[in-house]
Design a protein around this motif. Structure first.
Motif, PDB file in Angstrom:
ATOM      1  N   UNK A 164       0.702  -1.201  -0.035  1.00  0.00           N
ATOM      2  CA  UNK A 164      -0.116  -0.007   0.034  1.00  0.00           C
ATOM      3  C   UNK A 164       0.867   1.134   0.076  1.00  0.00           C
ATOM      4  N   UNK A 165       0.180   2.161  -0.603  1.00  0.00           N
ATOM      5  CA  UNK A 165       1.005   3.518  -0.748  1.00  0.00           C
ATOM      6  C   UNK A 165       0.061   4.592  -0.799  1.00  0.00           C
ATOM      7  N   UNK A 166       0.411   5.739  -0.395  1.00  0.00           N
ATOM      8  CA  UNK A 166      -0.422   6.984  -0.159  1.00  0.00           C
ATOM      9  C   UNK A 166       0.587   8.119  -0.811  1.00  0.00           C
ATOM     10  N   UNK A 167      -0.068   8.799  -1.862  1.00  0.00           N
ATOM     11  CA  UNK A 167       0.355   9.912  -2.443  1.00  0.00           C
ATOM     12  C   UNK A 167      -0.240  11.046  -2.745  1.00  0.00           C
ATOM     13  N   UNK A 168       0.446  12.121  -3.428  1.00  0.00           N
ATOM     14  CA  UNK A 168      -0.437  13.175  -3.644  1.00  0.00           C
ATOM     15  C   UNK A 168      -0.354  13.817  -4.814  1.00  0.00           C
ATOM     16  N   UNK A 169      -1.441  14.688  -5.396  1.00  0.00           N
ATOM     17  CA  UNK A 169      -1.457  15.088  -6.827  1.00  0.00           C
ATOM     18  C   UNK A 169      -2.021  16.688  -6.624  1.00  0.00           C
ATOM     19  N   UNK A 170      -1.640  17.528  -7.277  1.00  0.00           N
ATOM     20  CA  UNK A 170      -1.908  18.797  -7.002  1.00  0.00           C
ATOM     21  C   UNK A 170      -3.388  19.176  -7.766  1.00  0.00           C
ATOM     22  N   UNK A 171      -4.007  20.253  -7.196  1.00  0.00           N
ATOM     23  CA  UNK A 171      -5.081  20.711  -7.930  1.00  0.00           C
ATOM     24  C   UNK A 171      -5.081  22.134  -7.804  1.00  0.00           C
ATOM     25  N   UNK A 172      -5.665  22.951  -8.735  1.00  0.00           N
ATOM     26  CA  UNK A 172      -5.708  24.451  -8.541  1.00  0.00           C
ATOM     27  C   UNK A 172      -6.189  24.969  -7.340  1.00  0.00           C
ATOM     28  N   UNK A 173      -7.423  24.373  -6.897  1.00  0.00           N
ATOM     29  CA  UNK A 173      -8.142  25.026  -5.560  1.00  0.00           C
ATOM     30  C   UNK A 173      -7.019  24.732  -4.340  1.00  0.00           C
ATOM     31  N   UNK A 174      -6.532  23.340  -4.226  1.00  0.00           N
ATOM     32  CA  UNK A 174      -5.529  23.276  -3.093  1.00  0.00           C
ATOM     33  C   UNK A 174      -4.400  24.123  -3.328  1.00  0.00           C
ATOM     34  N   UNK A 175      -3.782  24.383  -4.620  1.00  0.00           N
ATOM     35  CA  UNK A 175      -2.650  25.326  -4.883  1.00  0.00           C
ATOM     36  C   UNK A 175      -2.841  26.445  -4.321  1.00  0.00           C
ATOM     37  N   UNK A 176      -4.068  27.289  -4.698  1.00  0.00           N
ATOM     38  CA  UNK A 176      -4.387  28.605  -4.366  1.00  0.00           C
ATOM     39  C   UNK A 176      -4.473  28.724  -2.711  1.00  0.00           C
ATOM     40  N   UNK A 177      -4.620  27.771  -2.103  1.00  0.00           N
ATOM     41  CA  UNK A 177      -4.656  27.899  -0.558  1.00  0.00           C
ATOM     42  C   UNK A 177      -3.230  27.984  -0.067  1.00  0.00           C
ATOM     43  N   UNK A 178      -2.317  27.432  -0.909  1.00  0.00           N
ATOM     44  CA  UNK A 178      -0.822  27.854  -0.647  1.00  0.00           C
ATOM     45  C   UNK A 178      -0.230  28.992  -1.253  1.00  0.00           C
ATOM     46  N   UNK A 179      -0.848  29.180  -2.471  1.00  0.00           N
ATOM     47  CA  UNK A 179      -0.059  30.537  -3.325  1.00  0.00           C
ATOM     48  C   UNK A 179      -1.278  31.451  -3.454  1.00  0.00           C
ATOM     49  N   UNK A 180      -1.816  31.839  -2.907  1.00  0.00           N
ATOM     50  CA  UNK A 180      -3.331  32.738  -3.195  1.00  0.00           C
ATOM     51  C   UNK A 180      -3.154  34.064  -4.136  1.00  0.00           C
ATOM     52  N   UNK A 181      -1.591  34.586  -4.260  1.00  0.00           N
ATOM     53  CA  UNK A 181      -1.556  35.699  -5.109  1.00  0.00           C
ATOM     54  C   UNK A 181      -1.197  34.997  -6.656  1.00  0.00           C
ATOM     55  N   UNK A 182      -1.291  33.727  -6.971  1.00  0.00           N
ATOM     56  CA  UNK A 182      -1.103  33.516  -8.212  1.00  0.00           C
ATOM     57  C   UNK A 182      -2.279  33.008  -8.933  1.00  0.00           C
ATOM     58  N   UNK A 194       8.002  -1.944   0.075  1.00  0.00           N
ATOM     59  CA  UNK A 194       7.033  -0.832  -0.563  1.00  0.00           C
ATOM     60  C   UNK A 194       7.033   0.257   0.253  1.00  0.00           C
ATOM     61  N   UNK A 195       6.614   1.235  -0.299  1.00  0.00           N
ATOM     62  CA  UNK A 195       6.832   2.499   0.604  1.00  0.00           C
ATOM     63  C   UNK A 195       5.439   2.843   0.953  1.00  0.00           C
ATOM     64  N   UNK A 196       5.022   2.815   2.143  1.00  0.00           N
ATOM     65  CA  UNK A 196       3.561   3.315   2.448  1.00  0.00           C
ATOM     66  C   UNK A 196       2.969   4.599   2.404  1.00  0.00           C
ATOM     67  N   UNK A 197       4.059   5.622   2.332  1.00  0.00           N
ATOM     68  CA  UNK A 197       3.822   7.119   2.326  1.00  0.00           C
ATOM     69  C   UNK A 197       4.918   7.629   1.134  1.00  0.00           C
ATOM     70  N   UNK A 198       4.414   8.421   0.421  1.00  0.00           N
ATOM     71  CA  UNK A 198       5.360   9.395  -0.268  1.00  0.00           C
ATOM     72  C   UNK A 198       4.856  10.627  -0.697  1.00  0.00           C
TER      73      UNK A 198
END
Length: 425
Positions: A152-170, A252-256
């Motif tokens: 098992x492994x858990x990873x992440x992928x970017x989205x505009x809405x998530x990204x805007x919470x980190x970089x609201x001026x962009x 296997x790597x459970x988290x990346x």
């Protein structure tokens, strides 16, 4: 070029290819003929396309991609009759049982298209759905995860809405590309030797975890602004960090990403006060400015600047929700911490700071833990719950020391940095 790839920034396409290769080969370590399940939101099609291609190239027998739409999940909570929120159909459980029994691989892709899509809903029905899903997949957690029968492994992928919470001026597209760049850097795919870098990183985590286990730590003591917390450990506690190994001998790597060395506490020995150093999400609601008080092993009081109602309902959802199930050590050498960002996504934020988790414990972090009965687990303070949420509690202003079985005190992290023999880089 695939018709699905047009949305992804072409300047980052080669890094997405590397990311898919990392997840498939190092994260899941897909084996010939293996059944693979990929779960995540519909938004992440460019990543799924690359993942599925990589998986079949490695010889996967069948890849099942299960897409979730958060808007449809929201509609169910809003419109379904209450009694139907407490159950899942039998085929849901049967699917997870087959995944375990066949030694499959399971990938979870995080990254919300709508980060706060549940925040304005009543927390009670949200908790009912969460608990029902946990019960329906309990065999997967107990046998697949705890016994490492599933890659098992858990990873992440970017989205505009998530990204805007980190970089609201962009602008949204610019922010999404910026977030992808951070994910690629933190996951070490920003250079062609990413697999070698992960091998070296795993060696560091394994060495730290092994040494922490050898010390026979009785208590961990966290001290910093608003924090004076003691977390007791069972005599059976062992630390884990980095990759895991299946019964067939496949790693296997459970988290990346992963930067932590973690173990299972004896919840009964938790005492003191602690201030969260990063916000975190509970059922889609952001909890900020949290302060906790532990008395006789349980949360006896909490206050926060935001998210109080959601957290209150979460902690009341079952008896184990007010007790600790995990404690983890992370130093400021973490690339997540070095980014200077607060991601508002637990997969990343938990790898930026030491953390505790309320809720279910990992039997795998106890000597012969998976073989212990429920009664034996209860007798040593191994917590049981339908919840598990990490709360970050360290920064460059927090010290962590250990009290060993012989009474000796040993500094582990000083001002957030690994101390002494644990500073391995």
């Amino acid at each position: 070029m695939s018709v699905l790839s047009h949305r992804f920034n072409p300047d980052l396409s080669h890094l997405l290819d590397r990311y898919a290769a990392l997840i498939t080969s190092h994260g899941l370590n897909v084996q010939p003929g293996q059944l693979v399940q990929v779960m995540g939101e519909v938004y992440h099609r460019p990543l799924y396309e690359r993942l599925v291609r990589e998986m079949y190239r490695r010889g996967a027998g069948f890849v099942h991609v299960e897409l979730a739409d958060p808007i449809l999940q929201r509609i169910r909570i809003q419109e379904s009759q209450e009694q139907f929120l407490k159950t899942f159909p039998a085929f849901y459980s049967a699917k997870f049982q087959e995944i375990v029994d066949k030694g499959a691989a399971n990938l979870k892709v995080l990254g919300p298209e709508f980060p706060t899509y549940l925040a304005d809903l009543r927390p009670e029905p949200v908790n009912e759905v969460r608990k029902a899903a946990y019960q329906a997949a309990k065999y997967f957690y107990n046998e697949g995860i705890e016994r490492s029968k599933v890659h098992w492994c858990v990873v992440a992928a970017a989205t505009p809405a998530w990204a805007m919470r980190l970089f609201p001026s962009m602008e949204p597209a610019q922010a999404e590309a910026r977030l992808w760049e951070e994910i690629f850097r933190i996951c070490r795919v920003d250079s062609p030797d990413f697999l070698d870098r992960w091998a070296k990183h795993n060696a560091v985590l394994h060495t730290r975890a092994r040494r922490l286990s050898e010390l026979k730590i009785r208590e961990l003591h966290f001290q910093g602004p608003g924090t004076d917390l003691v977390v007791g450990l069972s005599e059976l506690a062992v630390f884990k960090g980095g990759s895991d190994t299946s019964p067939q001998g496949h790693s296997f790597e459970p988290n990346l990403p992963t930067e932590e060395c973690f173990t299972t506490p004896d919840w009964r020995m938790t005492k003191g006060v602690v201030s969260a150093t990063r916000p975190f999400l509970v059922n889609g609601t952001l909890v900020k400015g949290l302060k906790l008080t532990f008395t006789a092993g349980e949360i006896s009081h909490f206050e926060c600047l935001e998210g109080s109602s959601a957290l209150s309902a979460y902690l009341a959802s079952d008896p184990g929700a007010r007790r600790l199930g995990e404690v983890a050590l992370v130093g400021t050498d973490s690339p997540v911490f070095k980014s200077g960002l607060v991601f508002e996504e637990i997969l990343f934020d938990e790898n930026a700071a030491c953390h505790i988790a309320v809720g279910s414990a990992y039997k795998g972090c106890l000597h012969r833990g998976p073989e212990l009965s429920d009664g034996e687990c209860e007798s040593i303070g191994c917590n049981s719950s339908s919840v598990h949420t990490d709360i970050m509690i360290s920064s460059e202003h927090v010290d962590v020391s250990a009290t060993l079985a012989n009474g000796e005190r040993l500094p582990l992290l000083q001002r957030g940095e690994w101390a002494g023999e644990f500073s391995l880089r």
